[in-house]
Scaffold this motif. Structure first.
Motif, mmCIF file in Angstrom:
data_model
loop_
_atom_site.group_PDB
_atom_site.id
_atom_site.type_symbol
_atom_site.label_atom_id
_atom_site.label_comp_id
_atom_site.label_asym_id
_atom_site.label_seq_id
_atom_site.Cartn_x
_atom_site.Cartn_y
_atom_site.Cartn_z
ATOM 1 N N ALA B 95 32.824 21.272 35.614
ATOM 2 C CA ALA B 95 32.969 21.927 36.377
ATOM 3 C C ALA B 95 31.388 22.465 36.769
ATOM 4 O O ALA B 95 31.212 21.886 38.334
ATOM 5 C CB ALA B 95 33.466 23.210 36.530
ATOM 6 N N ASP B 107 40.071 21.997 39.302
ATOM 7 C CA ASP B 107 39.805 22.128 37.614
ATOM 8 C C ASP B 107 41.870 21.972 37.901
ATOM 9 O O ASP B 107 42.514 23.495 37.627
ATOM 10 C CB ASP B 107 38.568 23.749 37.703
ATOM 11 N N PHE B 112 39.427 28.703 36.143
ATOM 12 C CA PHE B 112 38.596 29.861 37.024
ATOM 13 C C PHE B 112 40.044 30.466 38.125
ATOM 14 O O PHE B 112 39.301 30.313 39.032
ATOM 15 C CB PHE B 112 37.843 28.727 38.301
ATOM 16 N N LEU B 133 30.075 30.364 39.546
ATOM 17 C CA LEU B 133 30.928 29.756 40.238
ATOM 18 C C LEU B 133 32.772 30.146 40.216
ATOM 19 O O LEU B 133 33.754 30.127 41.415
ATOM 20 C CB LEU B 133 31.063 28.856 39.104
ATOM 21 N N ALA B 137 35.094 30.632 43.448
ATOM 22 C CA ALA B 137 37.222 29.533 43.393
ATOM 23 C C ALA B 137 37.967 30.714 44.254
ATOM 24 O O ALA B 137 37.292 31.339 43.647
ATOM 25 C CB ALA B 137 36.709 29.517 41.846
ATOM 26 N N TYR B 139 41.889 30.156 45.429
ATOM 27 C CA TYR B 139 43.443 29.797 44.007
ATOM 28 C C TYR B 139 43.751 28.931 44.721
ATOM 29 O O TYR B 139 44.468 29.224 45.851
ATOM 30 C CB TYR B 139 43.992 31.127 43.521
ATOM 31 N N ALA B 152 37.016 25.535 50.193
ATOM 32 C CA ALA B 152 36.462 25.209 49.101
ATOM 33 C C ALA B 152 35.320 23.887 47.670
ATOM 34 O O ALA B 152 35.534 23.110 49.026
ATOM 35 C CB ALA B 152 37.325 25.814 48.033
ATOM 36 N N LEU B 154 35.255 24.527 45.536
ATOM 37 C CA LEU B 154 36.054 24.606 43.588
ATOM 38 C C LEU B 154 37.258 25.119 43.769
ATOM 39 O O LEU B 154 36.990 26.389 43.578
ATOM 40 C CB LEU B 154 35.432 25.300 42.789
ATOM 41 N N ALA B 156 41.127 26.682 41.923
ATOM 42 C CA ALA B 156 41.921 26.631 40.822
ATOM 43 C C ALA B 156 42.815 26.220 41.066
ATOM 44 O O ALA B 156 43.481 26.846 41.436
ATOM 45 C CB ALA B 156 40.832 27.958 40.325
#
Lengths: 356, 356, 356, 356
Positions: B95, B107, B112, B133, B137, B139, B152, B154, B156
């Motif tokens: 990631a 991911d 995360f 990170l 991240a 959710y 975002a 990233l 999770a």
């Protein structure tokens, strides 16, 4: 098998409990099935209903039995004991008629399980017409009522879910390990528990590869569990009992959530359970850390119990599994009959699990 | 489909979540799978791994894709966004490498999801190497974090069990209908949840026609559920989360036991849920009195919710079902990707349940 | 979806083929289901029958549809085309009434599949009252009758088993690779093929974990397969067709045993099949040496075909799999409707298999 | 049980046939399992491998047995007879070592089934190192070799598929009712037949709700069936044997397609079968018109046979079902051991089917 087997009858042969009773009696050295009744199937040989009852030996003999109408006089003339595998409400009067003629009865329905007539009438929405018998009936769970069962004329065979829930709770409540006022029983049953009546809801394609809850907060086995839990706890227990339908044939697993009355390690909880059941042939407390699976009891009389203690939350979680048709119905009924007839409690019941 | 689809990649194609992502992307008008990686299978066409990816059209095009080694540089050159369907711990550094090269990442692992590094390291027993990170991240549950997800880099992707538990608890906790300190989540999952790795325990004959509990009191999804439940309740929530394995492929059903904070009728509870989710396209609050079944959401993005109020015991019981692979993993990941890429949230996700 | 979709109706919504048609039409951009009829369920919304038809979007719109009585005048006023998912014998007169009013019809029953009235009356033991329509009806297998289907007013949708058997045999018979006088078709079907009518024989516990043959030598799909096989072979074909019931929901697998007319390698047989089906979007000839699985076509229009040549015995063995509800019934019906309505043949039918 | 039971051993306890042998021996009054070996599990109690082997009685005694390394000297010192449940090739030398020490052996592998060393070496692609023993071994099908089995030192326990195919063909070939040169055996097996080794292909989610053919034209049981069919027919038989994998645990159903040598009614064919098997305790020829189901023999020694005559095509179709683990492996092995040890042939084998 010897000719000296005790003749027994089965009223209501078309359902899964009737089928299971036939399976168990086929290997029982002390009882012989001499009557099998069904209003709808009378006149046919049992093998035409159940093609697997054929071949040489006891299976074939049983298959050759002609199904008859449920006539108390005929049953009384031929049988020392009769199993009732008919719906609740229907069982009441048949039981009374048979007992009046001196026949012992194991009733697999719910008709004589609840000691309080009012509770019965509330949950089953039908009057109870045999109050005297209700007072006399013995709840057929050997771990609790073994001695009474030996002297009984009428045994009320426990329900399938209650067998798992009560055996799971028994040591914890008896010894006050957990609070009696905060219990959740989350139960899951194989589909034989839904019976053998044709209906769209239990067709293969409606059940297979799916899972669902049903009867939340209002399953009729609730008062039965509460009745015995209250007796064990020595106080009135009201608990949350809820049920689910599994895409498999046999087996009940109940996950029981309790709150510890005082801090307790897994080792201590396990010791309490192991000790309580040490002398019981059909309850297996698994080694600490191990959890039961329904397949390990498939086709058997065992109730397997596993424990987990959640120290973080102060909870004891009990997992109890049984085969709903054998320990949860017909096998337990045969055990009751063994006791009533003076036979060894475990006769014909040393069944090994079919794995897989 | 148009040539203007956004190119995306998939790291870890051999498991069930990778397989499900392929299924969903095959019908997605806005994204095109241009990279699929696997350390063990690199060099083979995807169709040799998944024979069902063949034929004319998008299935065949996807099947013709050559599996590659997971090389961040190559992925970054080819893709705008990459899905990570590798085990936790493995995902962290991939990631980071991808984000450093300007690629967006969804991911699907647990790496995360937990905002507190210490909680992660305690439950997953491995160090977290990408703390910056972790802080960044988002959710990826749209009902809670839609706006954050749009911005975002990233996401999770939530765990399968947590998706069902959090969506089931959301209105009740948000509105303070139930006590935050006495919650039991009894979850049951189909066997795809156990992954696609060879092992005796998940062989057909070990799972079929059986049922079991596992990981009682210590499932790794516990802190994830507690993290979001605490946020919803506005106080620290510790709850009992326990899991079971169902003899079926897809589907999670969570039965959630709560205690009412004040007396509440089923109609009131239902109204609260219906209102909270009225604008949500992928949560269906069933009519009062109706309970969900996993098959009704098979292959779809829906979370179906049914409610029961036990007035006798003062309990609200919530039943939430999802498809663990679609809403509980790859479908929700695609929804996250849609948001990150500026596509309509539900694009490619109007999937009808396969019944039966 | 656009308002310009063509309005269609469904007569007989309570069975699995009706349910599958709803699933497929929910994702079809060119047709809109505006009528769904059932004698027993009229007056209820479709969602009360099928709870999975709810939520925002097309599923919910469809679920809100009120089920009506099957009235030809009303259907003709509202629909351009009607699907008949009622039992054979019932379909004949409804089809005639609708066509008389200018409505196109796709009949999913067996009523118009057999061109010879006498063969129909012999195998189905009921008179055929619509002989003129029988002469006009087009057998709805696109690989054989695509052009006729485009011009048809009435399509006889092929049976599930025949779809697998005919597509399996097609290249071999068309090209004379095998003897036409020594063919065995051993077919196995998932339980949706037995329909959705309540009956003890298809209860979950009667089907699960078991397997059986049924209707040996006398399945009603025999003459349908022979009719098309004879046409392909250019001579009268009588073959042995036999059926079995699988403990699973969807899928048919037919293992077809033939004798080679002349020595042939697997490569040659495979080339013949691959070439014949090269332009067909919904038949996938697997790579030589690979065999199909029903799950690879679950929920799709594909017929997957695998081949084996037994050089020792001079046999070609063909394995053909389909999804009995989609390619074997409702999906193929939608394809027929597409052709009749001038839509692209594959519109709404690019369905990816649900794996697993 | 009595102390006079004959001590026996089991080499290879970790697979399904080992597990099934444990189940059967747990209820056998004449044999006692005193050794259970496994290279990988030696040192552990059997119950740690199979948690269902616990509780009071024989199950618990068996579970307490410590698994040992397979040492011929130790086995010979402790056992009168040893069951070999190890893969082919491995069995050869263990069998020889045990027999050299005076121990009787029932080998459940394929190592001693094929009388012709060359046929063995061709189909199993490995040399046969025990040619003298191969000449001496008796094929353990009681309906054919009962008297030889009584005198045997080494029994080659028949394969699962061959048991169903040979018993299905036996009367027809013995009496010349059908052509020996045009036989197709289409067999379907439950997944226990694939063994208990971890592998992706037999994971629950790869097998469940699907069906597939495998090993067409080249299954290793082909020469075994042909060997016995040739002997029955009195001429060399080459037949087409092909196999499929069923999404269920136990059971084999073989559909056998033959051509009648002369016109024959169903009644005549049925009479021939019924007469041939009249004295056989473990073959049940169903009433004419009735077809077998695998569940009717679940957990038992029965081979159930149903017949259909296709007068139109001059074919006799035979359907034979067995439980692949019991009649097709471990149960038949115990029957062989009974005969070798001078016990009643059916001792410990009066098993009733577990229904459902």
């Amino acid at each position: 098998m010897a000719n000296t087997r005790i003749p027994v009858g089965l009223v209501g042969v078309t359902g899964y409990t009737g089928m299971e009773l036939a399976r168990i009696l086929a290997g029982h050295p002390g009882m012989e099935l001499v009557r099998a009744t069904s209003r709808s199937e009378a006149g046919r040989p049992l093998s035409s209903l159940y093609p697997f009852l054929s071949g040489p030996g006891e299976l074939g003999r049983m298959g050759a039995l002609t199904i008859t109408q449920p006539d108390p006089a005929d049953l009384a003339a031929a049988c020392k004991l009769v199993f009732l595998a008919v719906p609740h409400k229907t069982a009441q009067d048949i039981a009374a008629a048979l007992i009046a003629k001196g026949v012992k009865v194991v009733d697999l329905s719910a008709d004589f399980r609840l000691r309080d007539k009012n509770v019965y009438e509330k949950w089953y929405a039908t009057p109870h017409t045999q109050q005297a018998l209700l007072a006399e009936a013995v709840y057929g769970l050997p771990e609790l009522y073994r001695e009474d069962m030996k002297r009984a004329r009428l045994i009320a065979n426990p329900g399938c879910y209650p067998t798992s829930a009560i055996l799971g709770l028994l040591p914890a409540l008896e010894q006050g390990l957990v609070s009696a006022s905060d219990i959740v029983v989350d139960s899951k049953s194989g589909t034989t528990g839904a019976g053998r009546k044709a209906g769209v809801g239990t067709l293969f394609c409606e059940v297979s590869d799916s899972f669902r809850a049903y009867n939340l907060t209002r399953h009729r086995h609730t008062p039965e569990i509460e009745q015995e839990a209250s007796r064990l706890a020595g106080e009135a227990v009201a608990l949350s009992f809820n049920t689910h339908l599994l895409p498999m044939n046999r087996g009940i697993l109940s996950t029981i959530y309790t709150k510890l009355a005082r801090p307790l390690s897994l080792a201590e909880a396990h010791a309490a359970y192991a000790e309580r059941y040490a002398a019981e042939g059909f309850v297996r407390v698994l080694p600490a850390g191990q959890l039961p699976e329904t397949r390990f009891v498939r086709g058997t009389m065992f109730c397997d119990i596993g424990l987990a203690v959640d120290e973080r939350l102060g909870r004891l979680i009990i997992v109890a599994v049984i085969d709903n048709l054998c320990r949860g119905a017909s096998g337990q009924a045969v055990l009751g009959a063994n006791l009533m007839l003076g036979l060894p409690e475990d006769q014909g019941l040393h069944l090994a699990p079919l794995m897989p």
